[in-house]
Design a protein around this motif. Structure first.
Motif, PDB file in Angstrom:
ATOM      1  N   ALA A  24      32.416 -25.201 -18.987  1.00 53.87           N
ATOM      2  CA  ALA A  24      32.066 -24.308 -17.912  1.00 53.87           C
ATOM      3  C   ALA A  24      30.636 -23.920 -18.062  1.00 53.87           C
ATOM      4  N   ALA A  25      30.369 -24.294 -16.927  1.00 51.74           N
ATOM      5  CA  ALA A  25      28.997 -23.814 -16.915  1.00 51.74           C
ATOM      6  C   ALA A  25      28.975 -22.485 -16.187  1.00 51.74           C
ATOM      7  N   SER A  26      27.786 -22.014 -15.844  1.00 53.21           N
ATOM      8  CA  SER A  26      27.679 -20.802 -15.039  1.00 53.21           C
ATOM      9  C   SER A  26      28.410 -21.012 -13.725  1.00 53.21           C
ATOM     10  N   GLU A  27      28.927 -19.914 -13.161  1.00 49.71           N
ATOM     11  CA  GLU A  27      29.685 -20.045 -11.914  1.00 49.71           C
ATOM     12  C   GLU A  27      28.802 -20.500 -10.752  1.00 49.71           C
ATOM     13  N   GLU A  28      27.481 -20.341 -10.874  1.00 55.22           N
ATOM     14  CA  GLU A  28      26.568 -20.677  -9.793  1.00 55.22           C
ATOM     15  C   GLU A  28      25.340 -21.377 -10.368  1.00 55.22           C
ATOM     16  N   ILE A  29      25.253 -22.688 -10.166  1.00 59.85           N
ATOM     17  CA  ILE A  29      24.102 -23.452 -10.636  1.00 59.85           C
ATOM     18  C   ILE A  29      23.267 -23.783  -9.416  1.00 59.85           C
ATOM     19  N   GLN A  30      22.303 -22.924  -9.131  1.00 60.67           N
ATOM     20  CA  GLN A  30      21.544 -23.035  -7.886  1.00 60.67           C
ATOM     21  C   GLN A  30      20.166 -22.413  -8.052  1.00 60.67           C
ATOM     22  N   VAL A  31      19.169 -23.051  -7.429  1.00 62.30           N
ATOM     23  CA  VAL A  31      17.846 -22.466  -7.313  1.00 62.30           C
ATOM     24  C   VAL A  31      17.759 -21.813  -5.942  1.00 62.30           C
ATOM     25  N   TYR A  32      17.552 -20.505  -5.911  1.00 60.84           N
ATOM     26  CA  TYR A  32      17.458 -19.767  -4.648  1.00 60.84           C
ATOM     27  C   TYR A  32      16.129 -20.094  -3.974  1.00 60.84           C
ATOM     28  N   MET A  33      16.203 -20.351  -2.644  1.00 64.53           N
ATOM     29  CA  MET A  33      14.996 -20.666  -1.892  1.00 64.53           C
ATOM     30  C   MET A  33      14.891 -19.750  -0.678  1.00 64.53           C
ATOM     31  N   ASP A  34      14.537 -20.287   0.495  1.00 61.52           N
ATOM     32  CA  ASP A  34      14.231 -19.440   1.641  1.00 61.52           C
ATOM     33  C   ASP A  34      15.341 -19.391   2.679  1.00 61.52           C
ATOM     34  N   GLU A  35      16.578 -19.683   2.280  1.00 62.98           N
ATOM     35  CA  GLU A  35      17.687 -19.595   3.224  1.00 62.98           C
ATOM     36  C   GLU A  35      18.190 -18.152   3.310  1.00 62.98           C
ATOM     37  N   ILE A  36      18.456 -17.681   4.537  1.00 59.21           N
ATOM     38  CA  ILE A  36      19.024 -16.357   4.745  1.00 59.21           C
ATOM     39  C   ILE A  36      19.761 -16.359   6.083  1.00 59.21           C
ATOM     40  N   GLY A  43      28.370 -16.355   6.432  1.00 59.31           N
ATOM     41  CA  GLY A  43      28.118 -17.611   5.742  1.00 59.31           C
ATOM     42  C   GLY A  43      29.105 -17.806   4.604  1.00 59.31           C
ATOM     43  N   LEU A  44      29.329 -19.038   4.231  1.00 57.64           N
ATOM     44  CA  LEU A  44      30.197 -19.346   3.093  1.00 57.64           C
ATOM     45  C   LEU A  44      29.657 -20.568   2.369  1.00 57.64           C
ATOM     46  N   ASP A  45      29.317 -20.394   1.101  1.00 56.76           N
ATOM     47  CA  ASP A  45      28.965 -21.497   0.215  1.00 56.76           C
ATOM     48  C   ASP A  45      30.040 -21.608  -0.847  1.00 56.76           C
ATOM     49  N   ILE A  46      30.433 -22.821  -1.163  1.00 59.11           N
ATOM     50  CA  ILE A  46      31.421 -23.067  -2.209  1.00 59.11           C
ATOM     51  C   ILE A  46      30.708 -23.730  -3.375  1.00 59.11           C
ATOM     52  N   HIS A  47      30.615 -23.017  -4.493  1.00 57.03           N
ATOM     53  CA  HIS A  47      29.961 -23.531  -5.696  1.00 57.03           C
ATOM     54  C   HIS A  47      31.036 -24.102  -6.630  1.00 57.03           C
ATOM     55  N   THR A  48      30.834 -25.329  -7.072  1.00 58.18           N
ATOM     56  CA  THR A  48      31.741 -25.930  -8.046  1.00 58.18           C
ATOM     57  C   THR A  48      30.934 -26.608  -9.141  1.00 58.18           C
ATOM     58  N   ASN A  49      31.479 -26.614 -10.352  1.00 61.58           N
ATOM     59  CA  ASN A  49      30.889 -27.428 -11.411  1.00 61.58           C
ATOM     60  C   ASN A  49      31.949 -27.758 -12.448  1.00 61.58           C
ATOM     61  N   PHE A  50      31.718 -28.830 -13.163  1.00 59.92           N
ATOM     62  CA  PHE A  50      32.654 -29.307 -14.175  1.00 59.92           C
ATOM     63  C   PHE A  50      31.871 -29.769 -15.389  1.00 59.92           C
TER      64      PHE A  50
END
Length: 256
Positions: A24-36, A43-50
């Motif tokens: 497990a990594a972190s629940e959210e592996i993302q670089v935040y940019m200029d989306e709002i 809005g709904l984003d689904i974050h997954t990692n394995f």
């Protein structure tokens, strides 16, 4: 109401899927940019990692070891104003030797500075506060302040997130820490973005350094759109002994 029903339906699909995963990594592996989100927009984003290859030894008694853990985190968002957005996460995971679990909840408040339509540079900030289960962190309440800086051009996108995390409450001494997330991507003629993302821990703020003893991971990523669904897919390689060796991740933006 239709947007709300879409959100509820997507959440039910997520909950049903995780209960049937064999993984497990972190629940959210993302670089935040200029989306709002626009004002009053959901809005709904689904974050997954394995974690395909990682440490199988818990960091402390009762902790969830990261190796072979599948995480899924729906992130709900709502536009408050043109510059402010409210968000909430539900953290869930499944390990091969455990049942599916809900690991905690987090809320966030994002600010993005106004920019002209032809302006490439952007900046903003994101404050996140959450409560997690003991198997995720010995301290249940934590916070993170994330800076958002970058440039988005016709072809190239560059962004960085300097992050400060700290404990709000809990029994274990935990100094404030610093980590830096970055991204560089290039858009091809087929509207496919290919690039690299890096996630680098620097340790406690009062004693940063010894990077070889901190988690350092680089992801090869692609970003593209399929019939209105924005997708970010990546494969990450840990560069130090403190990192998970191989991690796969996906972020799915659900259209409304």
């Amino acid at each position: 109401m239709i947007k709300f029903l879409h959100i509820c339906t997507a959440t039910l699909i997520i909950l049903c899927a995780i209960n049937n995963q064999a993984w497990a990594a972190s629940e959210e592996i993302q670089v935040y940019m200029d989306e709002i989100n626009a004002p009053k927009q959901f809005g709904l984003d689904i974050h997954t990692n394995f974690v395909m290859s990682g440490n199988r030894t818990p960091d402390y008694p009762g902790a969830q070891a990261p190796g072979r853990v599948f995480r899924i985190t729906p992130e709900f968002s709502y536009g408050l104003t043109p510059n402010w957005e409210l968000g909430a996460y539900i953290l869930m995971s499944h390990a091969a030797s455990e049942n599916s679990t809900v690991d905690g909840e987090k809320i966030r408040l994002k600010f993005l500075a106004t920019k002209a339509s032809d302006q490439g540079f952007f900046w903003g900030a994101n404050l996140e506060i959450g409560r997690v289960a003991y198997r995720i962190d010995e301290n249940p309440w934590n916070a993170e302040l994330k800076g958002m800086f970058g440039y988005r051009g016709d072809r190239w996108t560059v962004a960085t997130n300097p992050n400060i995390g700290w404990k709000i409450s809990g029994p274990v001494e935990s100094p404030s820490s610093f980590h830096l997330d970055s991204k560089i991507a290039y858009k091809t003629d087929h509207d496919l973005e290919v690039g690299l993302e890096s996630y680098n821990e620097f340790g406690p703020i009062h004693h940063m350094g010894h990077l070889d003893q901190q988690s350092q991971t680089v992801f090869a990523v692609v970003d593209f759109n399929v019939r209105g669904w924005d997708l970010n897919l990546g494969i990450g390689r840990g560069l130090t002994s403190a990192s998970d060796r191989w991690v796969a991740k996906a972020i799915i933006n659900v259209p409304f």
